[in-house]
Design a protein around this motif. Structure first.
Motif, PDB file in Angstrom:
ATOM      1  N   PRO A  15       0.817  -1.292  -0.026  1.00 30.21           N
ATOM      2  CA  PRO A  15       0.026   0.062  -0.055  1.00 30.21           C
ATOM      3  C   PRO A  15       0.670   1.256   0.025  1.00 30.21           C
ATOM      4  O   PRO A  15       1.898   1.291   0.413  1.00 30.21           O
ATOM      5  CB  PRO A  15      -0.801  -0.052   1.261  1.00 30.21           C
ATOM      6  N   ALA A  16       0.208   2.360  -0.609  1.00 34.68           N
ATOM      7  CA  ALA A  16       0.991   3.528  -0.495  1.00 34.68           C
ATOM      8  C   ALA A  16       1.406   3.970   0.818  1.00 34.68           C
ATOM      9  O   ALA A  16       0.679   3.846   1.776  1.00 34.68           O
ATOM     10  CB  ALA A  16       0.132   4.619  -1.287  1.00 34.68           C
ATOM     11  N   ASP A  17       2.229   4.516   1.106  1.00 35.13           N
ATOM     12  CA  ASP A  17       2.910   5.484   2.108  1.00 35.13           C
ATOM     13  C   ASP A  17       2.065   6.819   2.228  1.00 35.13           C
ATOM     14  O   ASP A  17       1.698   7.327   1.122  1.00 35.13           O
ATOM     15  CB  ASP A  17       4.471   5.337   2.413  1.00 35.13           C
ATOM     16  N   GLU A  18       2.536   7.624   3.450  1.00 35.19           N
ATOM     17  CA  GLU A  18       1.855   9.254   3.289  1.00 35.19           C
ATOM     18  C   GLU A  18       2.466   9.681   2.401  1.00 35.19           C
ATOM     19  O   GLU A  18       1.648  10.698   2.030  1.00 35.19           O
ATOM     20  CB  GLU A  18       1.981   9.436   4.897  1.00 35.19           C
ATOM     21  N   ARG A  19       3.887   9.714   1.861  1.00 30.33           N
ATOM     22  CA  ARG A  19       4.413  10.396   1.147  1.00 30.33           C
ATOM     23  C   ARG A  19       3.488  10.442  -0.286  1.00 30.33           C
ATOM     24  O   ARG A  19       3.074  11.350  -0.903  1.00 30.33           O
ATOM     25  CB  ARG A  19       5.805  10.341   1.018  1.00 30.33           C
ATOM     26  N   ARG A  20       3.300   8.992  -0.635  1.00 29.88           N
ATOM     27  CA  ARG A  20       2.695   8.950  -2.134  1.00 29.88           C
ATOM     28  C   ARG A  20       1.176   9.313  -1.831  1.00 29.88           C
ATOM     29  O   ARG A  20       0.677  10.028  -2.991  1.00 29.88           O
ATOM     30  CB  ARG A  20       2.672   7.423  -2.330  1.00 29.88           C
ATOM     31  N   LEU A  21       0.369   9.347  -0.840  1.00 27.27           N
ATOM     32  CA  LEU A  21      -0.834   9.741  -0.673  1.00 27.27           C
ATOM     33  C   LEU A  21      -1.016  11.145  -0.681  1.00 27.27           C
ATOM     34  O   LEU A  21      -1.822  11.678  -1.252  1.00 27.27           O
ATOM     35  CB  LEU A  21      -1.449   9.122   0.622  1.00 27.27           C
ATOM     36  N   ALA A  22       0.178  11.633  -0.217  1.00 31.04           N
ATOM     37  CA  ALA A  22       0.170  13.400  -0.103  1.00 31.04           C
ATOM     38  C   ALA A  22       0.236  13.925  -1.660  1.00 31.04           C
ATOM     39  O   ALA A  22      -0.125  14.987  -1.658  1.00 31.04           O
ATOM     40  CB  ALA A  22       0.942  13.958   0.721  1.00 31.04           C
TER      41      ALA A  22
END
Length: 232
Positions: free
Chosen positions: A221-228
Motif C-alpha cells: 500500500p501507498a505510504d503517506e508521502r505517496r498519498l500526499a
C-alpha cells in the motif's frame, strides 16, 4: 478547455514525453510510442518485461498536466488482456473485451455487473471503468471484483464526472458523486486485503481520473508521502 488549447496542450505533452524517452536512462531504447488526447497518454509498443512497463507508467504520470496513462504495450511479446466493464456503445480500444448488461455492437459478453464479473481471478492486465461508478448505488462490490480479476501489476482505469461539474447532476441516472478524494479511502488498508496503490489520481474541470494498481503480491500500500501527492 476549447479544442485549440486542448490540441496545443497535447502537442506540448508529446514533446515532453519524447524528451523523457530520449534522456531518461531507465526508458531510453524502449520501443514505445506516446501520443496524447485530452492530456491522457496513449502508449503503444513493446517492452522487455513488466518492470520496464511499470517505470514507463510512473515516469509518464509524473509529467505535469497528465491526467491518465493508458497503454497497450506488449510485454516480452505478449499483448495485454484488457476489459471494458459497462462499455455500452463505446470501448476504449477495439480489441478490449466489452462487458455490459445489454447487448450491443461493442458488447462481447453479457453480464450483470451487480452480480460480479464473470472472469477468473488474476486473468486480466487492465480494466476500464468509464462513466460507470456514478450509476451504481454501491460501487464497492464492483471495485472488489476488479481487484480480484486484475493480475499483479495490472491497472484499473476509472473515469467519472467530477461532483462539482454540471454533468455530475444533470443525468438523473447518476446515483453517486465522485471526487479525487473518493479514492483516498480506497488507497488505505482497511483489513479487507483489497487496497489500491495510486499510480495517478487527478481531475480536469469536468472529469475525475484514477489509475490504480491492486496492492497485492509484492505491491505494498501507498505510504503517506505517496498519498500526499494526490490527496489532501
Amino acid at each position: 478547455m476549447d479544442r485549440r488549447r486542448r490540441d496545443l496542450v497535447d502537442r506540448d505533452l508529446e514533446e515532453a514525453a519524447a524528451d523523457l524517452l530520449a534522456h531518461d536512462p531507465r526508458l531510453r531504447g524502449l520501443d514505445v510510442r506516446v501520443c496524447f488526447d485530452g492530456a491522457v497518454a496513449h502508449v503503444e509498443g513493446d517492452v522487455p518485461d513488466a518492470a520496464a512497463l511499470a517505470v514507463l507508467r510512473e515516469r509518464l504520470g509524473q509529467l505535469a498536466g497528465v491526467l491518465a496513462v493508458w497503454d497497450r504495450v506488449r510485454v516480452a511479446g505478449v499483448a495485454p488482456r484488457v476489459v471494458d466493464l459497462g462499455c455500452g456503445g463505446t470501448k476504449q480500444h477495439r480489441d478490449n473485451l466489452g462487458l455490459d448488461l445489454s447487448p450491443g455492437p461493442m458488447v462481447d459478453v453479457l453480464a450483470d455487473l451487480s452480480r460480479g464479473v464473470p472472469l477468473a481471478d488474476e486473468s486480466v492486465d487492465q480494466v476500464f471503468v468509464v462513466h460507470v461508478l456514478e450509476h451504481l448505488a454501491d460501487y464497492l462490490p464492483l471495485l472488489r471484483e476488479c481487484h480480484r480479476i486484475l493480475r499483479p501489476g495490472g491497472v484499473l482505469h476509472v473515469l467519472a464526472p467530477w461532483w462539482r461539474h454540471v454533468n455530475a447532476v444533470a443525468d438523473p441516472t447518476h446515483l453517486r458523486l465522485i471526487d479525487v478524494a473518493t479514492f483516498k479511502h480506497l488507497c488505505r488498508p482497511d483489513g479487507s486485503g483489497r487496497c489500491w496503490f495510486p499510480l495517478l489520481v487527478t481531475r480536469d474541470e469536468s472529469t475525475v481520473y484514477a489509475d490504480l494498481v491492486p496492492a497485492k503480491d509484492g505491491i505494498t500500500p501507498a505510504d503517506e508521502r505517496r498519498l500526499a501527492r494526490f490527496f489532501d
